[in-house]
Design an enzyme around this catalytic site. Structure first.
Site, PDB file in Angstrom:
ATOM      1  N   ASP A   1       9.615 -18.370  -1.230  1.00 22.46           N
ATOM      2  CA  ASP A   1       8.863 -19.378  -1.552  1.00 22.46           C
ATOM      3  C   ASP A   1       9.847 -20.582  -1.688  1.00 22.46           C
ATOM      4  O   ASP A   1      11.201 -20.401  -1.859  1.00 22.46           O
ATOM      5  CB  ASP A   1       8.210 -19.253  -3.020  1.00 22.46           C
ATOM      6  CG  ASP A   1       8.803 -19.000  -4.162  1.00 22.46           C
ATOM      7  OD1 ASP A   1       8.475 -19.208  -5.348  1.00 22.46           O
ATOM      8  OD2 ASP A   1       9.971 -18.659  -3.855  1.00 22.46           O
TER       9      ASP A   1
ATOM     10  N   TYR B   1      12.751 -23.671  -3.153  1.00 20.48           N
ATOM     11  CA  TYR B   1      13.512 -23.761  -4.371  1.00 20.48           C
ATOM     12  C   TYR B   1      12.670 -24.435  -5.697  1.00 20.48           C
ATOM     13  O   TYR B   1      12.144 -25.352  -5.085  1.00 20.48           O
ATOM     14  CB  TYR B   1      14.740 -24.367  -4.369  1.00 20.48           C
ATOM     15  CG  TYR B   1      15.734 -23.665  -3.232  1.00 20.48           C
ATOM     16  CD1 TYR B   1      16.183 -22.710  -3.439  1.00 20.48           C
ATOM     17  CD2 TYR B   1      16.003 -24.350  -1.806  1.00 20.48           C
ATOM     18  CE1 TYR B   1      17.130 -21.753  -2.470  1.00 20.48           C
ATOM     19  CE2 TYR B   1      16.861 -23.778  -1.027  1.00 20.48           C
ATOM     20  CZ  TYR B   1      17.446 -22.443  -1.379  1.00 20.48           C
ATOM     21  OH  TYR B   1      18.162 -21.906  -0.361  1.00 20.48           O
TER      22      TYR B   1
ATOM     23  N   PHE C   1      15.536 -21.768   2.910  1.00 28.08           N
ATOM     24  CA  PHE C   1      16.886 -21.672   2.592  1.00 28.08           C
ATOM     25  C   PHE C   1      17.719 -22.683   2.699  1.00 28.08           C
ATOM     26  O   PHE C   1      19.064 -23.009   2.348  1.00 28.08           O
ATOM     27  CB  PHE C   1      17.657 -20.819   3.568  1.00 28.08           C
ATOM     28  CG  PHE C   1      17.056 -19.131   3.383  1.00 28.08           C
ATOM     29  CD1 PHE C   1      17.715 -18.226   2.398  1.00 28.08           C
ATOM     30  CD2 PHE C   1      16.331 -18.649   4.149  1.00 28.08           C
ATOM     31  CE1 PHE C   1      17.343 -17.116   2.101  1.00 28.08           C
ATOM     32  CE2 PHE C   1      15.831 -17.198   4.039  1.00 28.08           C
ATOM     33  CZ  PHE C   1      16.193 -16.507   2.998  1.00 28.08           C
TER      34      PHE C   1
ATOM     35  N   HIS D   1      18.466  -8.882   1.939  1.00 29.90           N
ATOM     36  CA  HIS D   1      18.288 -10.625   1.625  1.00 29.90           C
ATOM     37  C   HIS D   1      19.766 -11.059   1.463  1.00 29.90           C
ATOM     38  O   HIS D   1      20.745 -10.272   0.797  1.00 29.90           O
ATOM     39  CB  HIS D   1      17.408 -10.512   0.376  1.00 29.90           C
ATOM     40  CG  HIS D   1      17.136 -12.142  -0.003  1.00 29.90           C
ATOM     41  ND1 HIS D   1      17.942 -13.208  -0.329  1.00 29.90           N
ATOM     42  CD2 HIS D   1      15.685 -12.679   0.718  1.00 29.90           C
ATOM     43  CE1 HIS D   1      17.420 -13.941  -0.521  1.00 29.90           C
ATOM     44  NE2 HIS D   1      16.030 -14.055  -0.046  1.00 29.90           N
TER      45      HIS D   1
END
Length: 223
Positions: free
Chosen positions: A66, A68, A79, A188
């Site tokens: 989701d 920031y 990202f 991740h």
């Protein structure tokens, strides 16, 4: 509701915009805004990933969770942060892996729009978030919509590379036809897990090797 989105995507997703689950998302966000909640990203950037990467240009999908949730960070690309905002820790680790994998030294800024414009769909599974409340919109219906997006890409395109980093992203593997596409999985890039299999995954060179093998121009990962 008339969603402002790139025309190619609009044609492909037109039925998704009429579904009850999508209408619930719209109603939920409007209600929160009316009650004074701050929602990221701004409304004009919620569909930024789609506008920057038209459907017919997709070569790679990088799936995030989701947006920031801190001020000024979210701009609708997984990202990525806008120009002038320091790269968050996960993105710094992505940059480290690129440098190690393909020898490209990455910039101090964290805006990935150039990737998006070169065919990398930077898709979050959830497209909005309340300020300072991570995952606050994870259950309002966005995942029905973005699951459908992944399925449309899988069904209607060929030879797309899906980069699934972390358990959450890897749960989407079932939506992808691996007889037509390449799925690459790793830990991740978060500081909590990057050393458990993200560093050294070589996803950037492996992506380009696959694209070239299919007669598709590779991605220029420099920024």
């Amino acid at each position: 509701m008339d969603v402002k989105i790139e025309p190619g995507w609009k044609a492909i997703l037109k039925n998704e915009f009429t579904r009850d689950s999508f209408q619930q998302v719209v109603t939920h966000i409007k209600t929160e805004k009316m009650s004074g909640k701050i929602i990221y990203p701004p409304g004009s950037l919620i569909f930024n990933a789609f506008n920057k990467t038209p459907f017919d240009k997709i070569k790679v999908v990088i799936l995030g969770q989701d947006p920031y949730h801190n001020p000024g960070q979210a701009h609708g690309l997984s990202f990525s942060v806008p120009e002038g905002v320091n790269p968050p820790p996960s993105l710094i680790n992505i940059y480290k892996e690129i440098a190690s994998d393909i020898g490209v030294n990455m910039p101090r800024q964290g805006n990935l729009e150039k990737w998006a414009e070169r065919g990398v769909l930077l898709l979050n599974a959830v497209l909005t978030v309340r300020a300072n409340e991570p995952a606050s919109h994870s259950k309002i219906g966005w995942m029905d919509f973005t699951d459908a997006v992944i399925k449309h890409i899988s069904d209607q395109k060929e030879h797309v590379v899906f980069l699934l980093w972390g358990k959450f992203a890897q749960e989407k593997q079932a939506l992808i036809d691996e007889t037509k596409h390449l799925v690459l999985k790793a830990a991740h890039p978060s500081p909590f897990s990057a050393d458990k299999g993200f560093f050294g995954c070589r996803h950037f060179s492996r992506t380009n090797e696959y694209l070239v093998s299919q007669g598709i121009d590779p991605i220029d990962w420099s920024l």
